[in-house]
Design a protein around this motif. Sequence first.
Motif, PDB file in Angstrom:
ATOM      1  N   TYR A 108     -10.959 103.975  48.820  1.00  0.00           N
ATOM      2  CA  TYR A 108      -9.578 103.934  48.242  1.00  0.00           C
ATOM      3  C   TYR A 108      -9.550 104.828  47.179  1.00  0.00           C
ATOM      4  CZ  TYR A 108      -4.881 101.892  47.698  1.00  0.00           C
ATOM      5  OH  TYR A 108      -3.476 101.940  47.745  1.00  0.00           O
ATOM      6  N   PRO A 109      -8.844 106.052  47.248  1.00  0.00           N
ATOM      7  CA  PRO A 109      -8.780 106.814  45.859  1.00  0.00           C
ATOM      8  C   PRO A 109      -7.895 106.229  44.781  1.00  0.00           C
ATOM      9  CG  PRO A 109      -8.187 108.054  48.100  1.00  0.00           C
ATOM     10  CD  PRO A 109      -8.404 106.581  48.492  1.00  0.00           C
ATOM     11  N   ALA A 110      -8.698 106.425  43.567  1.00  0.00           N
ATOM     12  CA  ALA A 110      -7.983 105.792  42.476  1.00  0.00           C
ATOM     13  C   ALA A 110      -8.962 106.078  41.234  1.00  0.00           C
ATOM     14  CB  ALA A 110      -7.634 104.222  42.637  1.00  0.00           C
ATOM     15  N   ASP A 111      -8.439 105.933  40.336  1.00  0.00           N
ATOM     16  CA  ASP A 111      -9.234 105.896  38.955  1.00  0.00           C
ATOM     17  C   ASP A 111      -9.856 104.289  38.673  1.00  0.00           C
ATOM     18  OD1 ASP A 111     -10.605 106.620  36.342  1.00  0.00           O
ATOM     19  OD2 ASP A 111      -8.770 106.569  35.481  1.00  0.00           O
ATOM     20  N   TRP A 112     -10.833 104.311  39.278  1.00  0.00           N
ATOM     21  CA  TRP A 112     -11.651 102.844  39.407  1.00  0.00           C
ATOM     22  C   TRP A 112     -12.484 102.927  37.987  1.00  0.00           C
ATOM     23  CZ3 TRP A 112      -9.806  99.088  42.191  1.00  0.00           C
ATOM     24  CH2 TRP A 112      -9.211  99.337  43.071  1.00  0.00           C
ATOM     25  N   THR A 113     -12.129 101.923  37.164  1.00  0.00           N
ATOM     26  CA  THR A 113     -13.041 101.526  36.129  1.00  0.00           C
ATOM     27  C   THR A 113     -14.222 100.438  36.674  1.00  0.00           C
ATOM     28  OG1 THR A 113     -11.480 102.160  34.462  1.00  0.00           O
ATOM     29  CG2 THR A 113     -13.395 100.783  33.889  1.00  0.00           C
ATOM     30  N   ARG A 114     -15.232 100.905  36.454  1.00  0.00           N
ATOM     31  CA  ARG A 114     -16.470 100.099  36.845  1.00  0.00           C
ATOM     32  C   ARG A 114     -17.254  99.206  35.647  1.00  0.00           C
ATOM     33  NH1 ARG A 114     -19.045 104.467  40.920  1.00  0.00           N
ATOM     34  NH2 ARG A 114     -17.610 105.626  40.008  1.00  0.00           N
ATOM     35  N   VAL A 162     -21.146  94.275  30.087  1.00  0.00           N
ATOM     36  CA  VAL A 162     -20.591  93.292  28.975  1.00  0.00           C
ATOM     37  C   VAL A 162     -21.513  92.218  29.079  1.00  0.00           C
ATOM     38  CG1 VAL A 162     -18.878  91.680  28.075  1.00  0.00           C
ATOM     39  CG2 VAL A 162     -18.345  93.942  28.956  1.00  0.00           C
ATOM     40  N   ASP A 163     -22.201  91.550  28.183  1.00  0.00           N
ATOM     41  CA  ASP A 163     -22.864  90.615  28.229  1.00  0.00           C
ATOM     42  C   ASP A 163     -22.118  89.373  28.001  1.00  0.00           C
ATOM     43  OD1 ASP A 163     -24.648  88.365  27.690  1.00  0.00           O
ATOM     44  OD2 ASP A 163     -26.304  89.420  26.628  1.00  0.00           O
ATOM     45  N   THR A 164     -21.773  88.658  28.731  1.00  0.00           N
ATOM     46  CA  THR A 164     -20.882  87.290  28.594  1.00  0.00           C
ATOM     47  C   THR A 164     -21.185  86.348  27.725  1.00  0.00           C
ATOM     48  OG1 THR A 164     -21.008  86.497  30.674  1.00  0.00           O
ATOM     49  CG2 THR A 164     -19.374  87.945  30.622  1.00  0.00           C
ATOM     50  N   THR A 165     -22.596  86.363  27.443  1.00  0.00           N
ATOM     51  CA  THR A 165     -23.289  85.156  26.759  1.00  0.00           C
ATOM     52  C   THR A 165     -23.089  85.813  25.247  1.00  0.00           C
ATOM     53  OG1 THR A 165     -25.436  86.094  26.396  1.00  0.00           O
ATOM     54  CG2 THR A 165     -24.759  84.516  28.284  1.00  0.00           C
ATOM     55  N   VAL A 166     -22.697  87.014  24.832  1.00  0.00           N
ATOM     56  CA  VAL A 166     -22.561  87.609  23.646  1.00  0.00           C
ATOM     57  C   VAL A 166     -21.033  87.869  23.174  1.00  0.00           C
ATOM     58  CG1 VAL A 166     -22.989  89.421  22.024  1.00  0.00           C
ATOM     59  CG2 VAL A 166     -24.860  88.433  23.510  1.00  0.00           C
ATOM     60  N   ALA A 167     -20.402  88.405  24.230  1.00  0.00           N
ATOM     61  CA  ALA A 167     -18.858  89.012  24.037  1.00  0.00           C
ATOM     62  C   ALA A 167     -18.081  87.423  24.682  1.00  0.00           C
ATOM     63  CB  ALA A 167     -18.547  90.208  24.764  1.00  0.00           C
ATOM     64  N   SER A 168     -17.015  87.546  23.801  1.00  0.00           N
ATOM     65  CA  SER A 168     -16.022  86.382  24.325  1.00  0.00           C
ATOM     66  C   SER A 168     -15.249  87.061  25.670  1.00  0.00           C
ATOM     67  CB  SER A 168     -15.234  85.907  23.109  1.00  0.00           C
ATOM     68  OG  SER A 168     -14.283  87.251  22.882  1.00  0.00           O
ATOM     69  N   PRO A 169     -14.465  86.152  26.251  1.00  0.00           N
ATOM     70  CA  PRO A 169     -13.802  86.824  27.347  1.00  0.00           C
ATOM     71  C   PRO A 169     -12.503  87.627  26.673  1.00  0.00           C
ATOM     72  CG  PRO A 169     -14.292  84.418  27.773  1.00  0.00           C
ATOM     73  CD  PRO A 169     -14.602  84.837  26.437  1.00  0.00           C
ATOM     74  N   GLN A 170     -12.086  87.279  25.744  1.00  0.00           N
ATOM     75  CA  GLN A 170     -10.812  88.056  24.952  1.00  0.00           C
ATOM     76  C   GLN A 170     -11.519  89.236  24.506  1.00  0.00           C
ATOM     77  OE1 GLN A 170     -12.100  84.779  23.991  1.00  0.00           O
ATOM     78  NE2 GLN A 170     -10.247  83.470  24.362  1.00  0.00           N
ATOM     79  N   GLU A 171     -12.819  89.348  23.951  1.00  0.00           N
ATOM     80  CA  GLU A 171     -13.249  90.639  23.488  1.00  0.00           C
ATOM     81  C   GLU A 171     -13.629  91.582  24.711  1.00  0.00           C
ATOM     82  OE1 GLU A 171     -15.331  93.644  21.052  1.00  0.00           O
ATOM     83  OE2 GLU A 171     -13.650  92.111  20.795  1.00  0.00           O
ATOM     84  N   ALA A 172     -14.060  91.059  25.859  1.00  0.00           N
ATOM     85  CA  ALA A 172     -14.295  91.591  27.018  1.00  0.00           C
ATOM     86  C   ALA A 172     -13.072  92.390  27.600  1.00  0.00           C
ATOM     87  CB  ALA A 172     -14.845  90.847  28.320  1.00  0.00           C
ATOM     88  N   ALA A 173     -11.970  91.451  27.563  1.00  0.00           N
ATOM     89  CA  ALA A 173     -10.647  92.069  28.181  1.00  0.00           C
ATOM     90  C   ALA A 173     -10.104  92.935  27.136  1.00  0.00           C
ATOM     91  CB  ALA A 173      -9.757  90.791  28.146  1.00  0.00           C
ATOM     92  N   ARG A 174     -10.100  92.891  25.928  1.00  0.00           N
ATOM     93  CA  ARG A 174      -9.860  94.162  24.864  1.00  0.00           C
ATOM     94  C   ARG A 174     -10.534  95.369  25.314  1.00  0.00           C
ATOM     95  NH1 ARG A 174     -11.212  96.396  20.555  1.00  0.00           N
ATOM     96  NH2 ARG A 174     -13.159  94.859  20.238  1.00  0.00           N
ATOM     97  N   LEU A 175     -11.839  95.216  25.584  1.00  0.00           N
ATOM     98  CA  LEU A 175     -12.769  96.524  25.616  1.00  0.00           C
ATOM     99  C   LEU A 175     -12.233  97.098  26.897  1.00  0.00           C
ATOM    100  CD1 LEU A 175     -16.247  94.969  24.554  1.00  0.00           C
ATOM    101  CD2 LEU A 175     -14.799  96.646  23.470  1.00  0.00           C
ATOM    102  N   ILE A 176     -12.060  96.357  28.005  1.00  0.00           N
ATOM    103  CA  ILE A 176     -11.640  96.857  29.146  1.00  0.00           C
ATOM    104  C   ILE A 176     -10.307  97.637  29.077  1.00  0.00           C
ATOM    105  CG2 ILE A 176     -10.880  96.394  31.610  1.00  0.00           C
ATOM    106  CD1 ILE A 176     -13.016  94.237  31.265  1.00  0.00           C
TER     107      ILE A 176
END
Length: 189
Positions: A108-114, A162-176
Amino acid sequence: MNSKQGVILYGPPAAGKDTVTTELTELSSKYAQFRRLKVGTGKSAGYRMGTAEQLLKLEAAGDVVYVNARYGNTYVIDQPGVDAAFAAGVPVVHLGQVDGIQALVDGYPADWTRVLLWCPREVSAQRSAGRGDRDTTARLAAWDATREDLDAHPDMAWDLTVDTTVASPQEAARLIDQLLTKRAGTATA
């Protein structure tokens, strides 16, 4: 670079895929979890429940991008479903298999961020039990399979880990979100 942006969240059970996706959707309405077609029983939230007949029709039409079986169910990423997800915004696809990532990126051609979301096995066990999963043993077997899958694909390129034991869900979302914004700016530059 393709103008359609999508996010692939890869990781073992209870690594935070649902939680990070919730935070992404709260950060911006452009994000929405891609709801895979699920043929089987059990949890229906986050899925489009389907039938074996629907799956056969999709396969006959060549509309299956990726299919896998786990927990006694069949999970499908289908072309019409992904089309609809992109029409609505930026799909966030949850996967637990590197082969699924490759099938999606290639099919599926797209700009996929992994994005690799990770947590230790014992954290997955605690989180699974804490959310009331009745199949924690099966989820830990899936954690083991995810670890083996990663080890078998050391060349897999991640745009973000993202290590989810270190980064909060909010931080992970912000980084993404920052990463997608940067990639969109690079695509137009």
